[in-house]
Design a protein around this motif. Structure first.
Motif, mmCIF file in Angstrom:
data_model
loop_
_atom_site.group_PDB
_atom_site.id
_atom_site.type_symbol
_atom_site.label_atom_id
_atom_site.label_comp_id
_atom_site.label_asym_id
_atom_site.label_seq_id
_atom_site.Cartn_x
_atom_site.Cartn_y
_atom_site.Cartn_z
ATOM 1 N N ARG A 35 11.081 -3.005 -2.022
ATOM 2 C CA ARG A 35 10.104 -4.093 -2.714
ATOM 3 C C ARG A 35 8.584 -3.213 -2.476
ATOM 4 O O ARG A 35 7.594 -3.770 -3.407
ATOM 5 C CB ARG A 35 10.231 -5.255 -1.902
ATOM 6 C CG ARG A 35 10.030 -5.264 -0.494
ATOM 7 C CD ARG A 35 10.181 -6.700 0.268
ATOM 8 N NE ARG A 35 9.898 -6.395 1.570
ATOM 9 C CZ ARG A 35 9.555 -7.657 2.003
ATOM 10 N NH1 ARG A 35 9.298 -8.866 1.664
ATOM 11 N NH2 ARG A 35 9.118 -7.386 3.379
ATOM 12 N N VAL A 36 8.315 -2.596 -1.458
ATOM 13 C CA VAL A 36 7.222 -2.011 -1.259
ATOM 14 C C VAL A 36 6.954 -0.859 -2.549
ATOM 15 O O VAL A 36 5.866 -0.942 -2.903
ATOM 16 C CB VAL A 36 6.940 -1.382 0.028
ATOM 17 C CG1 VAL A 36 5.690 -0.587 0.258
ATOM 18 C CG2 VAL A 36 7.122 -2.392 1.277
ATOM 19 N N ASP A 39 5.923 -2.697 -5.642
ATOM 20 C CA ASP A 39 4.500 -2.907 -5.679
ATOM 21 C C ASP A 39 3.562 -1.727 -5.898
ATOM 22 O O ASP A 39 2.642 -1.839 -6.512
ATOM 23 C CB ASP A 39 4.015 -3.724 -4.397
ATOM 24 C CG ASP A 39 4.629 -5.153 -4.454
ATOM 25 O OD1 ASP A 39 4.945 -5.649 -5.636
ATOM 26 O OD2 ASP A 39 4.551 -5.847 -3.181
ATOM 27 N N LEU A 91 -4.246 -2.758 -0.908
ATOM 28 C CA LEU A 91 -3.349 -3.803 -1.538
ATOM 29 C C LEU A 91 -2.065 -4.174 -0.696
ATOM 30 O O LEU A 91 -1.550 -5.151 -0.767
ATOM 31 C CB LEU A 91 -3.337 -3.726 -2.992
ATOM 32 C CG LEU A 91 -4.623 -3.810 -3.866
ATOM 33 C CD1 LEU A 91 -4.270 -3.670 -5.449
ATOM 34 C CD2 LEU A 91 -5.347 -5.200 -3.484
ATOM 35 N N ILE A 92 -1.439 -3.006 -0.427
ATOM 36 C CA ILE A 92 -0.298 -3.074 0.374
ATOM 37 C C ILE A 92 -0.543 -3.651 1.615
ATOM 38 O O ILE A 92 0.253 -4.602 2.109
ATOM 39 C CB ILE A 92 0.438 -1.789 0.259
ATOM 40 C CG1 ILE A 92 0.920 -1.366 -1.137
ATOM 41 C CG2 ILE A 92 1.746 -1.840 1.236
ATOM 42 C CD1 ILE A 92 1.968 -2.043 -1.801
ATOM 43 N N ARG A 93 -1.418 -3.392 2.332
ATOM 44 C CA ARG A 93 -1.880 -3.893 3.686
ATOM 45 C C ARG A 93 -2.228 -5.168 3.632
ATOM 46 O O ARG A 93 -1.807 -6.016 4.638
ATOM 47 C CB ARG A 93 -2.810 -3.084 4.562
ATOM 48 C CG ARG A 93 -2.751 -1.660 4.613
ATOM 49 C CD ARG A 93 -2.010 -0.754 5.580
ATOM 50 N NE ARG A 93 -2.438 -0.731 6.688
ATOM 51 C CZ ARG A 93 -1.998 -0.607 7.920
ATOM 52 N NH1 ARG A 93 -0.721 -0.997 8.034
ATOM 53 N NH2 ARG A 93 -2.236 -0.362 9.022
ATOM 54 N N LYS A 94 -2.741 -5.926 2.659
ATOM 55 C CA LYS A 94 -2.969 -7.078 2.351
ATOM 56 C C LYS A 94 -1.553 -8.165 2.385
ATOM 57 O O LYS A 94 -1.675 -9.155 2.856
ATOM 58 C CB LYS A 94 -3.828 -7.264 1.246
ATOM 59 C CG LYS A 94 -5.228 -7.419 1.218
ATOM 60 C CD LYS A 94 -5.871 -7.949 0.065
ATOM 61 C CE LYS A 94 -7.378 -7.859 -0.033
ATOM 62 N NZ LYS A 94 -7.974 -8.131 -1.272
ATOM 63 N N LYS A 95 -0.656 -7.651 1.796
ATOM 64 C CA LYS A 95 0.591 -8.302 1.711
ATOM 65 C C LYS A 95 1.334 -8.363 3.032
ATOM 66 O O LYS A 95 2.316 -9.269 3.191
ATOM 67 C CB LYS A 95 1.357 -7.609 0.653
ATOM 68 C CG LYS A 95 0.836 -7.723 -0.762
ATOM 69 C CD LYS A 95 2.029 -7.161 -1.922
ATOM 70 C CE LYS A 95 1.236 -7.513 -3.071
ATOM 71 N NZ LYS A 95 2.266 -7.783 -4.285
ATOM 72 N N ASN A 96 0.820 -7.787 4.410
ATOM 73 C CA ASN A 96 1.573 -7.849 5.416
ATOM 74 C C ASN A 96 2.881 -7.632 5.533
ATOM 75 O O ASN A 96 3.662 -8.327 6.052
ATOM 76 C CB ASN A 96 1.202 -9.123 6.112
ATOM 77 C CG ASN A 96 -0.323 -9.179 6.505
ATOM 78 O OD1 ASN A 96 -0.741 -8.374 6.973
ATOM 79 N ND2 ASN A 96 -1.105 -10.249 6.246
ATOM 80 N N TYR A 97 3.470 -6.734 4.729
ATOM 81 C CA TYR A 97 4.948 -6.237 4.850
ATOM 82 C C TYR A 97 5.189 -6.009 6.318
ATOM 83 O O TYR A 97 4.667 -5.275 6.948
ATOM 84 C CB TYR A 97 5.310 -5.092 4.038
ATOM 85 C CG TYR A 97 5.215 -5.395 2.509
ATOM 86 C CD1 TYR A 97 6.140 -6.202 1.862
ATOM 87 C CD2 TYR A 97 4.337 -4.634 1.443
ATOM 88 C CE1 TYR A 97 6.387 -6.289 0.662
ATOM 89 C CE2 TYR A 97 4.357 -5.159 0.377
ATOM 90 C CZ TYR A 97 5.249 -5.772 -0.135
ATOM 91 O OH TYR A 97 5.385 -6.074 -1.706
#
Length: 138
Positions: A35-36, A39, A91-97
Motif C-alpha cells: 500500500r505504501v 501511494d 506526503l508519506i510521513r503525513k499518512k502515519n503508516y
C-alpha cells in the motif's frame, strides 16, 4: 510539448531522455508495504507531471524503489530527484503508516544518496562508431 512514440519535442529541441533512479530508505530499513508503494507511485507520477516529465515505470521492494523517468532536457536530474524525494517523504510521513513510523524517526524517509543512470537508445559503442564514421571535411 508533443509526444510521438518515445520522441518528444520542445520549443527548440527534439529529445528522448530517460533516467533510471534508485532511492533507498534511511538506514536501509524495511518499511515499504504494497500500500505504501501504491501511494508512492501516485506521488511520483504527480511530481513528474510538474516537471513535464513522465514516470514510465515504477517498482520497489521493502527498502528501496526504482523509477524510469522520461524527462525534458531543461530539467536537471538533481532538481527532479530533490523534488521526488522531498515531496514523497513529506506526503508519506503525513499518512502515519505504522510500518514506517515504527522503524524510522524524525522527518527522514530517504537516504540522502541516490543512483541515477542514463538509459535507452543505442549502446555507447554504436554511438561512438557512428560519430567516428562521420565525413569530416579536410
Amino acid at each position: 510539448m508533443q509526444v510521438n512514440n518515445d520522441i518528444r519535442t520542445g520549443r527548440h529541441c527534439i529529445f528522448n531522455l530517460h533516467v533510471n533512479l534508485v532511492f533507498v530508505t534511511k538506514y536501509r530499513r524495511n518499511v515499504f508495504s504494497g500500500r505504501v508503494l501504491i501511494d508512492l507511485e501516485e506521488i511520483f507520477k504527480n511530481v513528474c507531471l510538474d516537471f513535464e516529465a513522465e514516470l514510465v515505470e515504477f517498482n520497489g521492494e521493502h527498502d528501496h524503489i526504482h523509477l524510469l523517468v522520461n524527462y525534458p532536457p531543461k530539467i536537471a536530474i538533481s532538481n527532479l530527484v530533490n523534488s521526488l524525494k522531498g515531496v514523497s517523504s513529506r506526503l508519506i510521513r503525513k499518512k502515519n503508516y505504522p510500518e514506517i513510523k515504527n522503524k524510522l524517526w524524525g522527518n527522514m524517509l530517504w537516504s540522502p544518496s541516490y543512483f541515477a543512470g542514463s538509459c535507452g537508445g543505442a549502446p555507447l559503442s554504436i554511438i561512438k562508431q557512428y560519430i567516428e564514421q562521420q565525413q569530416r571535411p579536410h
